[in-house]
Write an enzyme that holds these catalytic residues in place. Structure first.
Site, short mmCIF file in Angstrom:
data_model
loop_
_atom_site.label_atom_id
_atom_site.label_comp_id
_atom_site.label_asym_id
_atom_site.label_seq_id
_atom_site.Cartn_x
_atom_site.Cartn_y
_atom_site.Cartn_z
N PHE A 1 0.84 -1.19 0.00
CA PHE A 1 0.00 0.00 0.00
C PHE A 1 0.89 1.26 0.00
O PHE A 1 1.95 1.27 0.63
CB PHE A 1 -0.86 -0.06 1.27
CG PHE A 1 -1.96 0.95 1.33
CD1 PHE A 1 -3.16 0.73 0.67
CD2 PHE A 1 -1.81 2.11 2.06
CE1 PHE A 1 -4.19 1.66 0.74
CE2 PHE A 1 -2.84 3.05 2.13
CZ PHE A 1 -4.03 2.81 1.47
N ASP B 1 1.97 -5.42 8.23
CA ASP B 1 0.78 -4.59 8.13
C ASP B 1 -0.42 -5.53 7.96
O ASP B 1 -0.49 -6.28 6.98
CB ASP B 1 0.90 -3.62 6.95
CG ASP B 1 -0.21 -2.57 6.97
OD1 ASP B 1 -1.35 -2.93 7.37
OD2 ASP B 1 0.04 -1.42 6.58
N TYR C 1 -10.72 0.46 10.75
CA TYR C 1 -11.98 0.88 10.09
C TYR C 1 -12.35 -0.02 8.92
O TYR C 1 -13.36 0.20 8.28
CB TYR C 1 -11.91 2.35 9.63
CG TYR C 1 -10.69 2.70 8.80
CD1 TYR C 1 -10.62 2.35 7.46
CD2 TYR C 1 -9.62 3.39 9.36
CE1 TYR C 1 -9.51 2.65 6.71
CE2 TYR C 1 -8.50 3.71 8.61
CZ TYR C 1 -8.44 3.33 7.29
OH TYR C 1 -7.34 3.64 6.54
N LYS C 2 -11.52 -1.04 8.64
CA LYS C 2 -11.84 -1.97 7.54
C LYS C 2 -12.71 -3.09 8.11
O LYS C 2 -13.86 -2.85 8.45
CB LYS C 2 -10.53 -2.42 6.90
CG LYS C 2 -9.85 -1.23 6.19
CD LYS C 2 -8.49 -1.50 5.64
CE LYS C 2 -8.01 -0.26 4.87
NZ LYS C 2 -6.57 -0.28 4.58
N ARG D 1 -12.87 -4.08 -6.73
CA ARG D 1 -12.56 -4.88 -5.55
C ARG D 1 -13.87 -5.19 -4.85
O ARG D 1 -14.58 -4.28 -4.44
CB ARG D 1 -11.66 -4.11 -4.58
CG ARG D 1 -10.20 -4.40 -4.73
CD ARG D 1 -9.36 -3.86 -3.60
NE ARG D 1 -9.92 -2.73 -2.89
CZ ARG D 1 -9.32 -2.13 -1.87
NH1 ARG D 1 -8.15 -2.55 -1.44
NH2 ARG D 1 -9.88 -1.11 -1.26
#
Ligand code: PLP
Length: 419
Positions: A139, A216, A241-242, A390
């Site tokens: 990322f 990560d 928050y995912k 996605r």
């Protein structure tokens, strides 16, 4: 599920629609979907890997927090409960989602800031080593942070360029680490393809070279089972928050193995990570344990949704959550093969469920326009450059029929328009 059958499902082969209904009927976790806020206008939500839906429990609890914990207890709440919250909530996240014994996980800051603190602390703890190993498929924030720390500390980043389809392999890491390597930074689940890296294997390879390893877990926590203690992981960070439904900008989590606590010095020496914050002393002395990763006043309000979701994840258990996640992504692959491939859609995620995370990326040259149209219809996946849709299915809040409806809309968008 609502009783009316969306007409768009007629665009899928009947057996795929029936399969979704069967999977929903047999889903032991199906009832949990009703725990989430489910507005009528959202036809299908496939972006749980970017921003999980809120829990009704969170919605209902927030006013009470304002009235009592904040409004009535006021400053007294810091002593009564808030000071301890970063590590208490860290322990809950560790237990529920990370396979981490207590005292090693803290909730604070954003993922980016925690990454910076841990990368910086790791290279400082290995002063004679000049290299950070990272990969080009990670990322952006992870790549930018290692670059910046390398520049700031006179280190060098040695980049692995993995095949996006297979992710970073232990042999590639072995070929890039050596006696000069301070740290290896990788994502466990790749944010584009959802490829799952061999966390234990790569950790062992890094350790053989005497390097620390920082994982990560942003796309893993709450979707893929983790056993950080068992895998001997040194350091980890991840978003809340995912798949942990912490809400927009919710504070992230960091894990530091107990054996490293005394050794690691983080760069943002703030009073809230001090051994005795209210002594207001002349100089900084880090708190014992993982608390030392805290810098300033913790975002208590932002921790409430994460607390509710982590408690639910613990109650349901990660094995059951992962099992449903695998069925959801397998269903997407089946629809891709049987209903989308003929429209030119290709699958950019692993077919082997053992190395596939919680989302599936579907490629098509027109996907950017398709996703824009889907959003207008209340069908919400996300788009990743250059041509990927996605589909990120949060296991507790997504039904198989919801996925079928979303993919039927994709078929509709790709159908040749009538002359
Ligand atoms: C989502 C994500 C981030 C986001 O970092 P923020 O500081 O929360 O913006 C970082 N790393 C990875 C791998 C991610 O997937």
């Amino acid at each position: 599920m609502t009783a009316t059958r969306p007409a768009v499902l007629d665009l899928l082969p009947a057996e795929l629609v029936a399969e979704a209904a069967r999977l929903d009927a047999e889903d032991p976790l199906a009832a949990h979907r009703e725990r989430f806020v489910l507005p009528e206008g959202v036809v299908a939500y496939l972006d749980g890997n970017s921003l999980g839906r809120p829990l009704k429990a969170t919605r209902d609890r927030l006013p009470g927090f304002v009235e009592q914990e904040w409004g009535e207890r006021l400053i007294r709440s810091w002593d009564e409960r808030w000071m301890a919250r970063p590590t208490e909530l860290g322990d809950l996240v560790g237990r529920a989602a990370l396979g981490a014994a207590p005292g090693q996980t803290v909730v604070a800051d954003s993922t980016t800031v925690l990454l910076y603190k841990l990368v910086r602390a790791a290279v400082t703890a290995r002063p004679d080593r000049t290299v950070i190993v990272a990969d080009t498929e990670n990322f952006p924030t992870d790549r930018y942070v290692v670059d910046a720390v390398a520049r700031e500390t006179g280190r060098e980043v040695r980049w692995i360029s993995p095949d996006p389809a297979t992710g970073v392999q232990p042999e590639e890491v072995a070929a890039h680490v050596g006696a000069d390597t301070a740290l290896v930074l990788l994502s466990h689940v790749a944010y584009k393809s959802a490829f799952v890296a061999d966390l234990a294997g790569i950790t062992a390879v890094a350790h053989d070279a005497g390097a620390l390893v920082l994982w990560d877990l942003s796309h893993s926590a709450g979707a893929v089972e983790l056993a950080l203690d068992d895998a001997d992981v040194d350091l980890a960070v991840g978003c809340s928050y995912k798949y942990l439904n912490g809400g927009p900008g919710a504070p992230a989590f960091a894990y530091v193995a107990s054996r490293l606590h005394d050794e690691l010095v983080q760069p943002i020496a703030g009073w809230m990570g001090h051994a005795d914050p209210f002594a207001m002393g002349p100089s900084y002395a880090p708190a014992a344990g993982v608390r030392r990763l805290v810098s300033g006043t913790p975002p208590i309000l932002g921790m409430l949704p994460l607390q509710d979701m982590a408690a639910l994840v613990e109650q349901v258990g990660m094995p059951a959550i992962r099992a449903k996640s695998v069925l959801l992504t397998a269903y997407v692959l089946r629809v891709a093969d049987e209903a989308l491939a003929s429209h030119g859609v290709t699958v950019a995620s692993p077919r082997d469920p053992a190395v596939r995370g919680g989302h599936v990326t579907l490629d098509h040259p027109a996907m950017q326009q398709v996703v824009a149209t889907l959003w207008e219809r209340g069908v919400v996946p996300d788009f990743r450059h250059p041509s990927g849709l996605r589909a990120g299915m949060s296991p507790l809040s997504t039904s198989f029929t919801e996925v079928a409806v979303a993919l039927a809309h994709v078929v509709d968008c790709l159908q040749p328009t009538a002359p």
